[in-house]
Each structure stands twice: as structure tokens, then as C-alpha cells.
Write an enzyme that holds these catalytic residues in place. Structure first.
Site, PDB file in Angstrom:
ATOM      1  N   GLY A  12       0.854  -1.192   0.000  1.00 18.20           N
ATOM      2  CA  GLY A  12       0.000   0.000   0.000  1.00 18.20           C
ATOM      3  C   GLY A  12       0.889   1.239   0.000  1.00 18.20           C
ATOM      4  O   GLY A  12       0.551   2.276   0.584  1.00 18.20           O
ATOM      5  N   HIS A 245      -7.712   3.397  20.799  1.00 17.41           N
ATOM      6  CA  HIS A 245      -6.776   4.356  21.401  1.00 17.41           C
ATOM      7  C   HIS A 245      -7.118   4.656  22.865  1.00 17.41           C
ATOM      8  O   HIS A 245      -6.258   4.610  23.739  1.00 17.41           O
ATOM      9  CB  HIS A 245      -6.754   5.663  20.609  1.00 17.41           C
ATOM     10  CG  HIS A 245      -6.438   5.492  19.147  1.00 17.41           C
ATOM     11  ND1 HIS A 245      -5.617   4.501  18.682  1.00 17.41           N
ATOM     12  CD2 HIS A 245      -6.829   6.190  18.042  1.00 17.41           C
ATOM     13  CE1 HIS A 245      -5.509   4.598  17.356  1.00 17.41           C
ATOM     14  NE2 HIS A 245      -6.247   5.612  16.950  1.00 17.41           N
ATOM     15  N   ASP A 400       3.609  22.327  37.264  1.00 20.31           N
ATOM     16  CA  ASP A 400       3.444  22.128  35.828  1.00 20.31           C
ATOM     17  C   ASP A 400       4.740  21.654  35.177  1.00 20.31           C
ATOM     18  O   ASP A 400       5.752  22.344  35.220  1.00 20.31           O
ATOM     19  CB  ASP A 400       3.019  23.485  35.233  1.00 20.31           C
ATOM     20  CG  ASP A 400       2.594  23.361  33.788  1.00 20.31           C
ATOM     21  OD1 ASP A 400       2.753  22.269  33.216  1.00 20.31           O
ATOM     22  OD2 ASP A 400       2.111  24.359  33.237  1.00 20.31           O
TER      23      ASP A 400
END
Ligand code: BG6
Length: 486
Positions: A12, A245, A400
Site C-alpha cells: 500500500g 486508542h 506544571d
């Protein structure tokens, strides 16, 4: 890993997946010198193409910002050849085998009699998985080195069709030779989950029903399915994104600690936790379908040329799953995915329990651990903090770890790059095992069949909106909150 000459067959080779993902990933590995020394790539597809035409097609998707990259690309194309033919034709695949033997002869060391390894990458629609795997087995597996087959979803549409495909592949390849891609497993932040969970002491201690209120795993994209309505309408968002997923992420978030880092140990734990999830019913899920955007500029799902006007295929879905084990009983896992949303985001949000016996004069926001898979990879923790200064007020603040700030320009490899490298190294840890796929289908098949049998109509939502409002209500019912409901 072996030092044998290696041939990577890309079936492909002219299709979308090969152009956008497979070849760019192979190039990135080539550029970083991570392909085995004597690697040849042989593309195969139905259309006749000269090497120049193939190059033209593929180059568009390969980034070469520097002159050096451009030179490397020239070198890369020297290891690629191309053969065209049908996927079910003995004659054509024999032609391919001869062409492969020819390039392998050229690249082998004159003095060496080492075996050639072969990787077969099926970048193909599922309708040809079975015929091509038979052809490969028949004509391309007489090499003395390893044979590895890479396949990618859709792995069927439900448990029965997935089993049928699995049986057909198993007739030609051993499970140890099959690499089922779920490209989310190749994403940096998904790979990081194992380390966050098992290489830090403080997450392990609170990773259970006593401390965690709910887990939200979200996937959003700001575009619809233009150009792939044919494929999408047959599958829908639940099969396209959620069953694979999002479930893979759920499995890694929820599994117990594997005994070691081997592929089988990790996958054993994933299968075990998935087996503790009762199958879903229609009552556990909200489905939506996007309509024309509010400003009228972007067409709705049903207006796409390749989508039937009466399609009930969902482009948005939210499902609540429960894990019936000691660690998670009673903690809802809320999986949400949508096309045509306001922004692109994939994240895992773990909401902790409310603080018991609050002594402060106001409500406390829950602690949250957020793992942002994309864009802008980050791990952050929301916590209550004293407002700096003379005030005694509390504010929600964040610890963070933003990758851009913390690690600077360090590049994060594309998922396919990481996964192809795993295949070359023979590491199955980030690939879906057959029994894992099976359990995932067991969870989703009854609900999917119910939706289809009842011709359940998805709730309309405008392109670019937040999706059906009943999804937020469902989230609230299960104790979760969003930025919008706080
Ligand atoms: C694919 C789906 O598996 O994943 C697509 O078929 C989706 O519909 C894509 O857009 C999302 O991948 P990523 O890596 O862009 O988040």
C-alpha cells in the site's frame, strides 16, 4: 536486534497511511542511523509508478528543513524500490519476491552468508489483509532471518469479525511475528505513563478507589471526516478511536504493576484489568453527530458526499466504564472522543477525592493530575495553594511539567517512528496482543450492536461546539466536573 540485512516491504506504498506516516517514520529512523545497516525498502501497490513518481508522491510528506536533510533524503531514496501488482495475485507477488531477492543480493556483504530479515508492513485497507497475508506467507517468507508482520486497525468491526481476521492471520503468522499497531501506544506521553506510575513513589500510594474519584480520558479534534467519509461511516468514532486508542490508555492507567518490563508481563496486566470491565450497554454511552457549523461555513456530517443522508454513525461518543476489582470498584472511567470539536486535545485527567473534613471557610477544588498527550505534552498537578501575600485565601495552582519549557527543543518522535523501531528490535510491549484485542471487543460489541439494532439516533451538535450537552450531564452524574461545569 540482529545485524542481518533487512528488507522492509511496505504494502500500500502509494496510500495515505504510507505517505503520511510509514515513509516519514522510516526516513526519520534512517536519518538518525537507526535502521539496520543493510536495510532495503520495497514498496508495493496496485498503481504502476516510476521511482521518480513514487518519490514525488512521498516527498511531500517528508520534512527536510536543512540542506543536509535534503541530501539524506537523496540517500534514503536510493534504498527504496517499488513494484506494482495486485494483492491476491500469485504471479504479481512472485514478481515482488524476485525483485526483493535482487536488491537483497546487492546489499549483502560479499563475504557474509547471513540471513536476511524481513518486515512486512500492511498499510492497506482491511479488505485485503487476508489475501495479502496469504500471499506473503506463500512467496515471501523463505528468508532465513526473522519475518515480522505489521498490521493496523480496523481489526474487524466487532468480536466476531475481529476473531475471523485473527484466525486468518494466525494461519499464516505466529503471534510472536505479528505486530498490531495502535499508534497511541507509540506516543511519548502514553509511554511515559508506565514511568510516572511505577517509577515514582507518590502516585502508587494514591492510585486507587480510596483516593481517586474519577478518571477522564478525552480525545478531541477540530476537524470532521472530509475525504474519508466512506471509511468513517462504516466504523464510527467508537470503533475508530474509543475501542482502541482510549481503551489502550485506560488499560495502562488502570493496570497493576507488571512483574517486569517485558512485553508479556505488561500485556498480561493489561488483559487482566480489561477482563474486570463488564461489557457496556446503550445506557452507558452518549453518542452525537456533527451538523453544519453555526456560521454556516463548514458542512455537517450528513452533507458529506460519501455519507448516506440517513446515517446514524456517531462522530462523538462518551462512555462510562467501571472496573470491578479491588483497586477501582466504584470509580467511573469516562471516555470521551469527538470529531468537529473546538480544539485538538488528548488528555488523561485523574480527579482525586474531595478533602475530608475541610477546615477552610470555602469549598476546596479537587486535586487533579493531568497528563496531556497532545498537543504540547505536559504533566501537571492541580493543587490548593495559599494566595501569596497577607491574604489567607487559597487559590488553585499548578505544578506544571510542560515539555516545551522543561526539555526545550528536544524533539519528540512521531509515534510511528517509535513503533517501527520497536518492530526492528523485536519488542512487542507497545503492540496489541491478540487476547487484548479480544477483550476490548467483548466490552464494546454488545453496546455497538444494540445501538445499531435500535437504529439509535445520535444527538446533533454543531461543528466546532462542545458536543451534545447530555455528555456534560452524564459526566456530572458520575461525579466528574469539567472546566465548564465548575
Ligand atoms: C486514527 C483515526 O486512528 O487516529 C483518526 O482513524 C484520528 O480518525 C487519528 O484522526 C488521530 O491520531 P492522532 O495521532 O492525530 O491523534
Amino acid at each position: 536486534a540482529s545485524n542481518n540485512p533487512t528488507t522492509v516491504f511496505v504494502f500500500g506504498a502509494s496510500g495515505d497511511l504510507a505517505k503520511k506516516k510509514t515513509f516519514p517514520a522510516l526516513f526519520a529512523l534512517f536519518r538518525s542511523n537507526l535502521l539496520p545497516t543493510h536495510t532495503r525498502i520495497v514498496g508495493y501497490a496496485r498503481s504502476a509508478m516510476t521511482p521518480a513518481e513514487l518519490r514525488e508522491r512521498l516527498s511531500k510528506f517528508i520534512r527536510t528543513p536543512t540542506d543536509q536533510d535534503k541530501k539524506t533524503l537523496d540517500e534514503f531514496f536510493k534504498i527504496i524500490s517499488y513494484v506494482h501488482g495486485q494483492y491476491d495475485s500469485d504471479e504479481d507477488v512472485i514478481k515482488l519476491a524476485k525483485a526483493a531477492a535482487e536488491v537483497e543480493k546487492k546489499c549483502a556483504q560479499p563475504s557474509s552468508d547471513c540471513a536476511t530479515d524481513r518486515v512486512f508492513y500492511l498499510a492497506l485497507p482491511p479488505s485485503v489483509f487476508i489475501p495479502i497475508s496469504q500471499q506473503i506467507k506463500r512467496h515471501l517468507t523463505d528468508n532465513a532471518g526473522y519475518k515480522r508482520l505489521i498490521v493496523e486497525k480496523p481489526f474487524g468491526k466487532d468480536l466476531a469479525s475481529s476473531t475471523e481476521l485473527a484466525d486468518a492471520l494466525a494461519a499464516n503468522f505466529a503471534e510472536s511475528e505479528i505486530y498490531r499497531i495502535d499508534h497511541y501506544l507509540g506516543k511519548e506521553m502514553v509511554k511515559n505513563l508506565l514511568i510516572l506510575r511505577f517509577a515514582n513513589v507518590f502516585f502508587g500510594a494514591v492510585w486507587n478507589r480510596q483516593f481517586i474519584n474519577n478518571v477522564q480520558i478525552t480525545f478531541k479534534e477540530p476537524f470532521g471526516v472530509e475525504g474519508r467519509g466512506g471509511y468513517f461511516d462504516e466504523y464510527g468514532i467508537i470503533r475508530d478511536v474509543m475501542q482502541n486508542h482510549l481503551m489502550q490508555i485506560l488499560a495502562i492507567v488502570a493496570m497493576d504493576r507488571p512483574v517486569d518490563l517485558s512485553a508479556e508481563a505488561i500485556r498480561d496486566e493489561k488483559v487482566k484489568v480489561l477482563k474486570s470491565i463488564p461489557h457496556l450497554t446503550v445506557h452507558d454511552v452518549i453518542v452525537g453527530q456533527y451538523t453544519r457549523s453555526g456560521d454556516g461555513k463548514v458542512v455537517g456530517y450528513l452533507e458529506l458526499d460519501d455519507v448516506p443522508k440517513d446515517s446514524i454513525t456517531p462522530t462523538f461518543a462518551q462512555a462510562v466504564l467501571h472496573i470491578k476489582n479491588e483497586r477501582w470498584d466504584g470509580v467511573p472511567f469516562i471516555l470521551k472522543c469527538g470529531k468537529a470539536m473546538p480544539d485538538r486535545k488528548a488528555e488523561i485527567r485523574i480527579q482525586f477525592q474531595d478533602v475530608a473534613g475541610n477546615i477552610f471557610p470555602h469549598d476546596l477544588a479537587r486535586n487533579e493530575l493531568v497528563i496531556r498527550v497532545q498537543p504540547d505534552e505536559a504533566v501537571y498537578i492541580k493543587l490548593m495553594n495559599k494566595k501569596p501575600g497577607l491574604s489567607t485565601e487559597t487559590v488553585i495552582s499548578e505544578l506544571d511539567l510542560s515539555y516545551k519549557q522543561r526539555y526545550g527543543g528536544d524533539y519528540i518522535p512521531d509515534a510511528y517512528e517509535a513503533l517501527i523501531l520497536d518492530v526492528l528490535r523485536g519488542d512487542h510491549a507497545n503492540f496489541v496482543r491478540s487476547d487484548e484485542l479480544d477483550v476490548a471487543w467483548r466490552i464494546f460489541t454488545p453496546m455497538l450492536h444494540e445501538l445499531e439494532r435500535a437504529k439509535h439516533k445520535p444527538e446533533p451538535y454543531e461543528f466546532g461546539s462542545r458536543g451534545p450537552s447530555s455528555a456534560d450531564e452524564q459526566l456530572k452524574r458520575h461525579g466528574g466536573f469539567t472546566r465548564h461545569s465548575q
